[in-house]
Scaffold this active site. Structure first.
Site, PDB file in Angstrom:
ATOM      1  N   HIS A 151      -3.350   3.549  -1.058  1.00 54.91           N
ATOM      2  CA  HIS A 151      -3.891   2.772   0.074  1.00 54.91           C
ATOM      3  C   HIS A 151      -4.872   1.669  -0.329  1.00 54.91           C
ATOM      4  O   HIS A 151      -5.304   0.899   0.527  1.00 54.91           O
ATOM      5  CB  HIS A 151      -4.553   3.695   1.108  1.00 54.91           C
ATOM      6  CG  HIS A 151      -5.909   4.195   0.686  1.00 54.91           C
ATOM      7  ND1 HIS A 151      -6.078   5.353  -0.023  1.00 54.91           N
ATOM      8  CD2 HIS A 151      -7.154   3.682   0.872  1.00 54.91           C
ATOM      9  CE1 HIS A 151      -7.369   5.549  -0.257  1.00 54.91           C
ATOM     10  NE2 HIS A 151      -8.045   4.542   0.266  1.00 54.91           N
TER      11      HIS A 151
HETATM   12  C1  UD1 Z   1     -10.786   2.203   4.474  1.00 59.50           C
HETATM   13  C2  UD1 Z   1     -11.938   1.947   3.511  1.00 59.50           C
HETATM   14  C3  UD1 Z   1     -11.600   2.527   2.140  1.00 59.50           C
HETATM   15  C4  UD1 Z   1     -11.223   4.001   2.258  1.00 59.50           C
HETATM   16  C5  UD1 Z   1     -10.117   4.169   3.288  1.00 59.50           C
HETATM   17  C6  UD1 Z   1      -9.862   5.647   3.502  1.00 59.50           C
HETATM   18  C7  UD1 Z   1     -13.257  -0.110   3.832  1.00 59.50           C
HETATM   19  C8  UD1 Z   1     -13.469  -1.491   3.351  1.00 59.50           C
HETATM   20  N1  UD1 Z   1     -12.180   0.505   3.330  1.00 59.50           N
HETATM   21  O1  UD1 Z   1      -9.663   1.497   3.967  1.00 59.50           O
HETATM   22  O2  UD1 Z   1     -12.740   2.433   1.288  1.00 59.50           O
HETATM   23  O3  UD1 Z   1     -10.789   4.448   1.001  1.00 59.50           O
HETATM   24  O4  UD1 Z   1     -10.526   3.594   4.540  1.00 59.50           O
HETATM   25  O5  UD1 Z   1      -8.621   5.893   4.068  1.00 59.50           O
HETATM   26  O6  UD1 Z   1     -14.009   0.381   4.624  1.00 59.50           O
HETATM   27  N2  UD1 Z   1      -4.894   1.169  10.425  1.00 59.50           N
HETATM   28  C9  UD1 Z   1      -4.123   1.786  11.378  1.00 59.50           C
HETATM   29  N3  UD1 Z   1      -4.624   2.895  11.985  1.00 59.50           N
HETATM   30  C10 UD1 Z   1      -5.854   3.402  11.717  1.00 59.50           C
HETATM   31  C11 UD1 Z   1      -6.624   2.764  10.758  1.00 59.50           C
HETATM   32  C12 UD1 Z   1      -6.138   1.654  10.108  1.00 59.50           C
HETATM   33  O7  UD1 Z   1      -3.012   1.370  11.668  1.00 59.50           O
HETATM   34  O8  UD1 Z   1      -6.227   4.435  12.324  1.00 59.50           O
HETATM   35  C13 UD1 Z   1      -4.335   0.008   9.693  1.00 59.50           C
HETATM   36  C14 UD1 Z   1      -4.717  -1.331  10.289  1.00 59.50           C
HETATM   37  O9  UD1 Z   1      -3.620  -2.161  10.175  1.00 59.50           O
HETATM   38  C15 UD1 Z   1      -5.810  -1.807   9.337  1.00 59.50           C
HETATM   39  C16 UD1 Z   1      -5.411  -1.182   8.006  1.00 59.50           C
HETATM   40  O10 UD1 Z   1      -4.806   0.044   8.349  1.00 59.50           O
HETATM   41  O11 UD1 Z   1      -5.877  -3.197   9.261  1.00 59.50           O
HETATM   42  C17 UD1 Z   1      -6.594  -0.951   7.082  1.00 59.50           C
HETATM   43  O12 UD1 Z   1      -7.602  -0.172   7.734  1.00 59.50           O
HETATM   44  P1  UD1 Z   1      -9.150  -0.323   7.302  1.00 59.50           P
HETATM   45  O13 UD1 Z   1      -9.942   0.715   7.969  1.00 59.50           O
HETATM   46  O14 UD1 Z   1      -9.609  -1.732   7.447  1.00 59.50           O
HETATM   47  O15 UD1 Z   1      -9.124  -0.071   5.750  1.00 59.50           O
HETATM   48  P2  UD1 Z   1      -8.458   1.109   4.921  1.00 59.50           P
HETATM   49  O16 UD1 Z   1      -7.423   0.518   4.037  1.00 59.50           O
HETATM   50  O17 UD1 Z   1      -8.078   2.214   5.818  1.00 59.50           O
HETATM   51  N1  UDP Z   2      -6.139  13.281   3.098  1.00 61.74           N
HETATM   52  C1  UDP Z   2      -5.614  13.964   4.192  1.00 61.74           C
HETATM   53  N2  UDP Z   2      -4.336  13.664   4.594  1.00 61.74           N
HETATM   54  C2  UDP Z   2      -3.564  12.748   3.950  1.00 61.74           C
HETATM   55  C3  UDP Z   2      -4.105  12.065   2.825  1.00 61.74           C
HETATM   56  C4  UDP Z   2      -5.407  12.340   2.438  1.00 61.74           C
HETATM   57  O1  UDP Z   2      -6.277  14.807   4.785  1.00 61.74           O
HETATM   58  O2  UDP Z   2      -2.428  12.532   4.371  1.00 61.74           O
HETATM   59  C5  UDP Z   2      -7.510  13.597   2.688  1.00 61.74           C
HETATM   60  C6  UDP Z   2      -7.644  14.026   1.250  1.00 61.74           C
HETATM   61  O3  UDP Z   2      -7.369  15.403   1.133  1.00 61.74           O
HETATM   62  C7  UDP Z   2      -9.079  13.660   0.942  1.00 61.74           C
HETATM   63  C8  UDP Z   2      -9.336  12.443   1.814  1.00 61.74           C
HETATM   64  O4  UDP Z   2      -8.285  12.424   2.775  1.00 61.74           O
HETATM   65  O5  UDP Z   2      -9.959  14.694   1.347  1.00 61.74           O
HETATM   66  C9  UDP Z   2      -9.310  11.184   1.002  1.00 61.74           C
HETATM   67  O6  UDP Z   2      -9.350  10.085   1.865  1.00 61.74           O
HETATM   68  P1  UDP Z   2      -8.663   8.705   1.535  1.00 61.74           P
HETATM   69  O7  UDP Z   2      -7.691   8.852   0.436  1.00 61.74           O
HETATM   70  O8  UDP Z   2      -8.203   8.141   2.816  1.00 61.74           O
HETATM   71  O9  UDP Z   2      -9.924   7.793   1.098  1.00 61.74           O
HETATM   72  P2  UDP Z   2     -10.804   7.671  -0.232  1.00 61.74           P
HETATM   73  O10 UDP Z   2     -11.198   9.022  -0.669  1.00 61.74           O
HETATM   74  O11 UDP Z   2      -9.995   6.929  -1.237  1.00 61.74           O
HETATM   75  O12 UDP Z   2     -11.944   6.831   0.208  1.00 61.74           O
END
Ligand code: UD1
Ligand code: UDP
Length: 377
Positions: free
Chosen positions: A215
Site C-alpha cells: 500500500h
Molecule cells: C495511510 C497512511 C500510511 C499508513 C496507511 C495504513 C498517511 C500519509 N498515510 O495511507 O502511513 O501506512 O494509511 O493503511 O497518513 N481509501 C478508500 N477507503 C478508505 C481509505 C482510503 O478507498 O477507507 C482510498 C482513497 O482513494 C485514498 C487512498 O485510499 O485516496 C489512500 O488513503 P490515505 O488515507 O490517504 O492513505 P493510505 O495509503 O491509506
Molecule cells: N491488517 C489487517 N487487515 C488487513 C491488512 C492489515 O487487519 O487486511 C492489519 C495488520 O495486521 C497490522 C495493521 O493492519 O496490524 C497494519 O496496518 P497497515 O499495513 O495498513 O499500515 P502500516 O502499519 O504500514 O502503517
C-alpha cells in the site's frame, strides 16, 4: 478524573489504540476518562469499523469527516475539525499513534492549544524525507511531551535529535522519552488465540501460501513500479508452487484498476487470491498460516516476526531495523532481482529461535502508568 483524548484515523491506529483503551478501561476507570476521536481518514467498513467491533474498542466520541485527499488538503481538514473538538473538550492530554496524517494533525492541534501530547511509537525513522510518514513522525516527536519508543533504535534516534531519556520532570523543553515495548506485540498476544471463522481464511487451510500487503505510495502510485512488483510476485509464487494471498488495501485497488490488464492477469491466475482487507484477528491467523510474508507495511513486517514467519520487505529502508539485523527479514525494495534473491534465501532458511525484540506484552500497561503519573503527579 482527568480527560485524555486519543486521536486516531487510519487502520493501524485503531489496532494500536485498542491496547491502551483496554488498560484504561480495566485499571484507570475511576481516574482517567478516554475520549477517542476518529478523524475519518479511513472510512470503509473493512478499514475502520471492523476493528472497533472485534477488538472491543470504545465507540468513538466523535467521528470527523476528513476523508481522502492530497496531504495538505486532508491534514488541513483534519486540523480544522480537531481544533473544534479539542477546544470544546479541553482534554488534559492528547494521545497520538504512529506516523499518519491523522497523527501529525492531532499533534499540531494539541501543541497549538498547549495541551501535552503523548506520542506512542515515537523515535522511529526511515531517514527518507520523501516519505510522508517520516515528516509526520519528526514533527510529532518534536512537539510531544511524553514519547514512548518501542525499540532501543527509536531511543537512539531521539537522542541524536537532542532528546534525552526521562529524568523525572516533563515539559515541552524536557520531554519524557521512554523505552516501553510495542503495543502491537501486546495485541498480537492478546488477540492471537481468538478464533474467527472468516471464509477467506478457512478456504486457505492446508495450503502453502505467500501472504502479502502492498500500500505504500511509492509502490502503488507509480504504474511501472507496481507492475514490476506484481509481475515478480506472480512469477515467484508460481515457480515455487505457492498460492499468493493478497488482502487488497484501497490504495492498491484504486491503482490496480488503472491497469486493467495487470488486474486481469492476477484475476486469471488460479493460484492468486485477491481478497478484501480482513479484520485484525483474521490477519493474525493468515500471518501464522503463511509460509512467507511479503509486505511494505510497517505493522505487517513486525507481525511477521511475532508470527515467526520470514519477511521480504518491499522497501529500501525500514524503521524496524531489528528484524533485518536478525536475518528474519530482507529489504528488497521493488527490484525484481532483489525480491527473487530475498524470496529464495528466506524460503530455504531455517530459524530456530526468535528472540523477543518488542517487550514482554505489557507495553500498554507501562504507558498507562506513565500517563497517569503525568496527569495525577
Ligand atoms: C495511510 C497512511 C500510511 C499508513 C496507511 C495504513 C498517511 C500519509 N498515510 O495511507 O502511513 O501506512 O494509511 O493503511 O497518513 N481509501 C478508500 N477507503 C478508505 C481509505 C482510503 O478507498 O477507507 C482510498 C482513497 O482513494 C485514498 C487512498 O485510499 O485516496 C489512500 O488513503 P490515505 O488515507 O490517504 O492513505 P493510505 O495509503 O491509506
Ligand atoms: N491488517 C489487517 N487487515 C488487513 C491488512 C492489515 O487487519 O487486511 C492489519 C495488520 O495486521 C497490522 C495493521 O493492519 O496490524 C497494519 O496496518 P497497515 O499495513 O495498513 O499500515 P502500516 O502499519 O504500514 O502503517
Amino acid at each position: 478524573m482527568k480527560k485524555v483524548m486519543t486521536i486516531v484515523g487510519a487502520r493501524p491506529q485503531f489496532i494500536k489504540a485498542a491496547a491502551l483503551n483496554r488498560v484504561f478501561r480495566r485499571d484507570y476507570d475511576e481516574v482517567i476518562q478516554e475520549l477517542i476521536v476518529h478523524t475519518g481518514q479511513h472510512y470503509d467498513e473493512g478499514m475502520s469499523q471492523v476493528f472497533f467491533d472485534e477488538m472491543e474498542i470504545d465507540v468513538p466520541f466523535a467521528v470527523l469527516k476528513a476523508g481522502s485527499g492530497n496531504h495538505g488538503e486532508q491534514t488541513g481538514r483534519m486540523m480544522m475539525a480537531l481544533e473544534e473538538v479539542v477546544l470544546k473538550e479541553q482534554p488534559d492530554a492528547v494521545i497520538v499513534y504512529g506516523d499518519t496524517n491523522s497523527t501529525m494533525a492531532g499533534a499540531l492541534v494539541a501543541a497549538k492549544c498547549n495541551i501535552p501530547i503523548v506520542h506512542i511509537e515515537a523515535g522511529l525513522r526511515s531517514f527518507l524525507r520523501t516519505m510522508p510518514e517520516e515528516i509526520n513522525r519528526v514533527v510529532t516527536d518534536h512537539v510531544s511531551t511524553l514519547l514512548f519508543s518501542p525499540t532501543q533504535q527509536g531511543i537512539d534516534n531521539l537522542q541524536h535529535e537532542g532528546m534525552v531519556q526521562h529524568d523525572g520532570a516533563y515539559s515541552a523543553v524536557n520531554p519524557g522519552v521512554f523505552l516501553c515495548g510495542d503495543v502491537m506485540y501486546d495485541n498480537a498476544l492478546y488477540y492471537g488465540s481468538r478464533e474467527v471463522v472468516h471464509p477467506d481464511v478457512v478456504a486457505l487451510e492446508g495450503k502453502r501460501f505467500v501472504l502479502s500487503t502492498i500500500h505504500r505510495d511509492h509502490n502503488t502510485d507509480d504504474p511501472a513500479v507496481l507492475r514490476s512488483i506484481v509481475e515478480a510476485l506472480l512469477h515467484l509464487t508460481q515457480q515455487h508452487d505457492l498460492e499468493w494471498v493478497l488482502p487488497v488495501h484501497p490504495r492498491l485497488r484504486k491503482n490496480l484498476e488503472l491497469q486493467p490488464d495487470l488486474m486481469n492477469k492476477m484475476r486469471n491466475a488460479s493460484h492468486v487470491h485477491l481478497i478484501q482487507p480482513v479484520g485484525y484477528i483474521a490477519m493474525l491467523q493468515l500471518e501464522r498460516m503463511s509460509t512467507l510474508i511479503v509486505t511494505d507495511s510497517g505493522g505487517v513486517q513486525k507481525e511477521s516476526y511475532f508470527a515467526q514467519r520470514p519477511c521480504v520487505i518491499l522497501r529500501s529502508t525500514t524503521e524496524w531495523t531489528e528484524i533485518v539485523q536478525q536475518g528474519r527479514a530482507i529489504l528488497a525494495g521493488a527490484d525484481p532481482d532483489k525480491m527473487t534473491q530475498a524470496f529464495e534465501t528466506l524460503l530455504k532458511a531455517q530459524f530456530n529461535d526468535w528472540p523477543e525484540l518488542y517487550g514482554d506484552g505489557k507495553a500498554a500497561e507501562s504507558i498507562a502508568a506513565e500517563i497517569n503519573r503525568l496527569l495525577h503527579g
